[in-house]
Design an enzyme around this catalytic site. Structure first.
Site, mmCIF file in Angstrom:
data_model
loop_
_atom_site.group_PDB
_atom_site.id
_atom_site.type_symbol
_atom_site.label_atom_id
_atom_site.label_comp_id
_atom_site.label_asym_id
_atom_site.label_seq_id
_atom_site.Cartn_x
_atom_site.Cartn_y
_atom_site.Cartn_z
ATOM 1 N N GLU A 132 0.801 -1.230 0.000
ATOM 2 C CA GLU A 132 0.000 0.000 0.000
ATOM 3 C C GLU A 132 0.832 1.277 0.000
ATOM 4 O O GLU A 132 1.766 1.435 0.792
ATOM 5 C CB GLU A 132 -0.930 0.007 1.223
ATOM 6 N N LYS A 172 -8.751 -0.825 1.187
ATOM 7 C CA LYS A 172 -9.801 -1.267 2.089
ATOM 8 C C LYS A 172 -10.672 -2.265 1.338
ATOM 9 O O LYS A 172 -11.211 -1.949 0.273
ATOM 10 C CB LYS A 172 -10.650 -0.094 2.597
#
Length: 435
Positions: A227, A243
């Protein structure tokens, strides 16, 4: 400034091994690494860097003379400051690792997307012959610091402790205190051998997008993160929050049809927009990419990207003040979620959920979210101790058992690294926590 084409050489893990052997032979600090998708390259390696504890505000600071511009024949990265910043909440009296550590380098080795290695420096010295040999002639290290390989004996987190945290979060959501929060737990372990060998195995076997490695006298951080927390190139800021998660064995299309995963992602996108908006030109914040399904080691993720133009005079320190800790590992509203998480989680986070990355006077700044990250340290008796944090976003639709399984899914690719190796020195053992 200088840049030299070295040519095709070893893979990133093998070059790291050769650099580690070179550093040991020369009695200089160990190498550091960024591997995956960093600064438009496949890898950025620092041949040797002294990474020391520093004040948090100085982790990614640049010299006072500011950015440097190069001509077409100049280095693309050249050097800069590489480091990490730990998660800032619920800090123990004696943290296992420093809260912030970094080091300056004026030399990097860049692996371009076509598989060619380059030597780059902010100075003028040509590439040393032994450094070029480490890149071009790298072979499995038969002796030296990586000969011992690595092993980790993992102890899983307590399942009921995580369940209580999730249930308390759900109660807070029902009461309107928060809309979403990322409840985390951690595996702990005993380790031996070399953390750099662990990292080399991790990047060669799982190929994470935002992997990073640093070490010092304090220990080591091996981040196998997928990420991007934030990047700054010119005046453009970007953040790509993750997410929504499914195990790799599942149909990835299920992420886009999951009410829970989509809601989780969209709420965090709004939070990122707010964070970047605090330091952005008015009207410049935009969502470039929304709800894209991407693969990561062992799992599928939903990923979105938010971009903005920074206001005049805004520094990397200002961006961190506005956006750190990362939105995807906190919750909505952010400040209330952070406060409540310190009550719901059974352990501190440490470097996990912080950030690791680099800032360059030429290339800008790129920082990951320090998930899938193993911290290596020592206890008071000198034994090797380590930790691996895992967690997930809780929404009103969350089920505690499903959230626990998501934690296991996220840890699986790291816990399995030892199983892929042969011999007694390559172990990564643990059982699913049920107590």
């Amino acid at each position: 400034m200088r840049m030299e084409r070295l040519g095709r050489g070893g893979t990133v893990d093998r070059v790291l091994g050769a650099l580690a052997a070179r550093a040991a032979n020369l009695a200089i600090p160990a190498p550091a690494a960024l591997s995956g998708e960093w600064f438009g390259a496949a890898a950025v390696l620092v041949p040797s860097v002294s990474v020391e504890s520093v004040p948090s505000a100085e982790v990614f600071s640049l010299p006072a003379d500011g950015p440097v511009s190069c001509g077409d024949d100049g280095p693309l990265i050249g050097g800069g400051r590489i480091g990490y910043l730990a998660y800032p909440d619920r800090i123990p009296e004696h943290p296992a690792l420093p809260l912030a550590a970094s080091g300056w380098t004026d030399t990097v080795l860049r692996l371009d997307l076509d598989g060619c290695w380059w030597y780059e420096t902010l100075g003028t010295a040509p590439c040393p012959d032994d450094l070029a040999s480490a890149v071009l002639d790298s072979t499995p290290v038969a002796s030296g610091r990586m000969a011992s390989d690595w092993h980790i004996e993992w102890t899983p987190p307590v399942r009921e402790e995580h369940r209580r945290g999730v249930e308390r979060c759900l109660d807070a959501i029902r009461a309107g205190e928060v809309y979403q929060a990322c409840v985390c737990t951690r595996f702990t372990g005993r380790w031996g051998g070399d953390p750099l060998a662990f990292f080399a195995d991790g990047i060669s076997r799982t190929a994470p997008a935002r992997a990073a490695y640093l070490e010092g006298s304090w220990g080591a951080v091996a981040s196998l993160s997928p990420e991007l927390f934030v990047s700054l190139h010119g005046d453009t800021m970007r953040s790509s929050p993750i997410k929504g998660t499914l195990p790799r064995s599942a149909d990835p299309a299920g992420l886009r049809t999951s009410v829970k995963d989509v809601a989780e992602n969209v709420m965090i996108v709004d939070l990122v927009r707010n964070d970047l908006g605090r330091v952005a030109e008015t009207g410049s914040v935009e969502v470039e990419d929304l709800l894209t399904v991407r693969s990561a080691p062992g799992v599928w993720h939903l990923v979105s990207t938010v971009a903005a133009t920074r206001r005049s005079g805004v520094t990397v320190a200002d961006i961190l003040d506005a956006a750190f800790p990362p939105a995807s590992v906190t919750g909505c509203p952010k400040l209330r979620a952070r406060t409540l998480l310190t009550r719901w989680e059974g352990s501190t986070r440490g470097v996990y959920c912080g950030t690791v990355g680099m800032t360059s006077p030429i290339a800008g700044t790129e920082l990951n979210v320090a998930i899938r990250t193993v911290e290596f340290g020592h206890d008071d008796a000198g034994n090797g101790v380590c930790a691996l944090g895992v967690g997930g976003g809780i929404t009103i639709d969350s089920d505690p058992d499903t959230e626990w399984q998501e934690c296991l899914d996220k840890a699986a690719s790291i816990l399995a690294l030892g199983d892929a190796r042969t011999g007694p020195q390559h172990t990564s053992r643990g059982r699913e926590g049920s107590s």
